[in-house]
Design an enzyme around this catalytic site. Structure first.
Site, PDB file in Angstrom:
ATOM      1  N   GLY A  81      -5.873  -5.625   4.122  1.00 30.52           N
ATOM      2  CA  GLY A  81      -4.465  -5.306   3.965  1.00 30.52           C
ATOM      3  C   GLY A  81      -3.983  -5.570   2.553  1.00 30.52           C
ATOM      4  O   GLY A  81      -4.746  -5.965   1.667  1.00 30.52           O
ATOM      5  N   ALA A  82      -2.703  -5.356   2.322  1.00 26.01           N
ATOM      6  CA  ALA A  82      -2.086  -5.631   1.020  1.00 26.01           C
ATOM      7  C   ALA A  82      -0.612  -5.914   1.228  1.00 26.01           C
ATOM      8  O   ALA A  82      -0.011  -5.480   2.216  1.00 26.01           O
ATOM      9  CB  ALA A  82      -2.268  -4.461   0.062  1.00 26.01           C
ATOM     10  N   GLY A  94      -2.730 -11.490  -1.138  1.00 30.24           N
ATOM     11  CA  GLY A  94      -2.738 -12.943  -1.107  1.00 30.24           C
ATOM     12  C   GLY A  94      -1.683 -13.569  -0.232  1.00 30.24           C
ATOM     13  O   GLY A  94      -1.611 -14.794  -0.134  1.00 30.24           O
ATOM     14  N   GLY A  95      -0.865 -12.742   0.423  1.00 33.58           N
ATOM     15  CA  GLY A  95       0.134 -13.291   1.321  1.00 33.58           C
ATOM     16  C   GLY A  95      -0.481 -14.096   2.455  1.00 33.58           C
ATOM     17  O   GLY A  95       0.127 -15.027   2.969  1.00 33.58           O
ATOM     18  N   GLU A 102     -11.106 -12.558  -0.761  1.00 38.14           N
ATOM     19  CA  GLU A 102     -10.912 -11.115  -0.616  1.00 38.14           C
ATOM     20  C   GLU A 102     -11.352 -10.376  -1.873  1.00 38.14           C
ATOM     21  O   GLU A 102     -11.970  -9.306  -1.797  1.00 38.14           O
ATOM     22  CB  GLU A 102      -9.440 -10.815  -0.320  1.00 38.14           C
ATOM     23  N   LYS A 120       5.100  -1.213   2.509  1.00 40.21           N
ATOM     24  CA  LYS A 120       4.328  -1.896   1.481  1.00 40.21           C
ATOM     25  C   LYS A 120       4.096  -1.017   0.246  1.00 40.21           C
ATOM     26  O   LYS A 120       3.599  -1.501  -0.771  1.00 40.21           O
ATOM     27  CB  LYS A 120       2.971  -2.331   2.050  1.00 40.21           C
TER      28      LYS A 120
END
Length: 226
Positions: A81-82, A94-95, A102, A120
């Site tokens: 994800g992002a 990095g949330g 990653e 996003k």
């Protein structure tokens, strides 16, 4: 309508029998791991590695075969994800707290597929605070150096305790506002002693699978000139 699940399940269609697969971390990657687990139980054969202890645990529960990193010399595909995606497929990640692992896994993958919902996708990165992984030693000085780059860094907490990554480090969430030149900022951050890595993923994603609230799923490809 679960947009994260929609994007994840579409991305898993790129996984083919016999592939070596990287499993991402976070609330969207969760759905990809669940779907990969279903396909494994249906008979698909893959080898996988995980980017966090949480994803490793979920993969094991789903029956996905996990191998030690030393038994693989690279990966065919990673799905992750992002937190933000721009039109050039530069990312903030990095949330979920696993940006370093990653990034290592993405670097060693032939393809990186990003899964996200339409919220996003941004024109310019930076509304989401940029996670920066830093070592605990003299972290106060490292935070001061980050602030000199023009951000407002704040150590991440979890239940009123400092958040500690799987690598034993802290995460500073840095509010830069609009990041006009992500590649330049990425390098500036890496110059700071005490910074391990940061959540800017530049030139790493090959495509993004984006689920929309209208029920459609769009595929974004990284421009060829990048």
């Amino acid at each position: 309508m679960n947009l994260k699940k929609m994007a994840a399940e579409k991305a898993v269609e790129y996984v083919e029998d016999g592939m070596r697969v990287g499993l991402g971390t976070g609330s969207t990657a969760y759905w990809a791991i669940k779907r990969i687990g279903e396909r494994v139980r249906e008979g698909m054969t893959i080898q996988a590695v995980a980017t966090s202890k949480a994803s490793e645990k979920l993969a094991a529960e789903e029956g996905i075969p996990l191998l030690p990193f030393h038994q693989l010399d690279g990966l065919d595909l990673t799905i992750d994800g992002a937190d933000e995606v721009n039109p050039e497929l530069s990312l903030i990640k990095g949330g979920g707290g696993a940006l370093l692992r990653e990034k290592i896994v993405a670097y060693h993958s032939k393809q990186l597929i990003i899964i996200a919902d339409e919220h996003k996708v941004v024109n310019t990165l930076g509304a989401f605070p940029l996670p920066v992984e830093i070592i605990p030693f003299a972290h106060e000085w490292t935070l001061g150096s980050l602030e000199k780059l023009g951000c407002s860094p704040q150590l991440r907490t979890d239940n009123d305790q400092l958040y500690v990554t799987d690598n034993g480090n802290y995460i500073a969430d840095c509010r830069f506002g609009e990041i006009a030149d992500p590649a330049k900022l990425h390098q500036q951050l890496l110059y700071i002693p005490g910074v391990v890595d940061n959540g800017l993923f530049i030139g790493m994603a090959d495509r993004a699978v984006i689920a929309g609230s209208d029920g459609t799923v769009k595929i974004m490809e990284r421009p060829l000139n990048r």
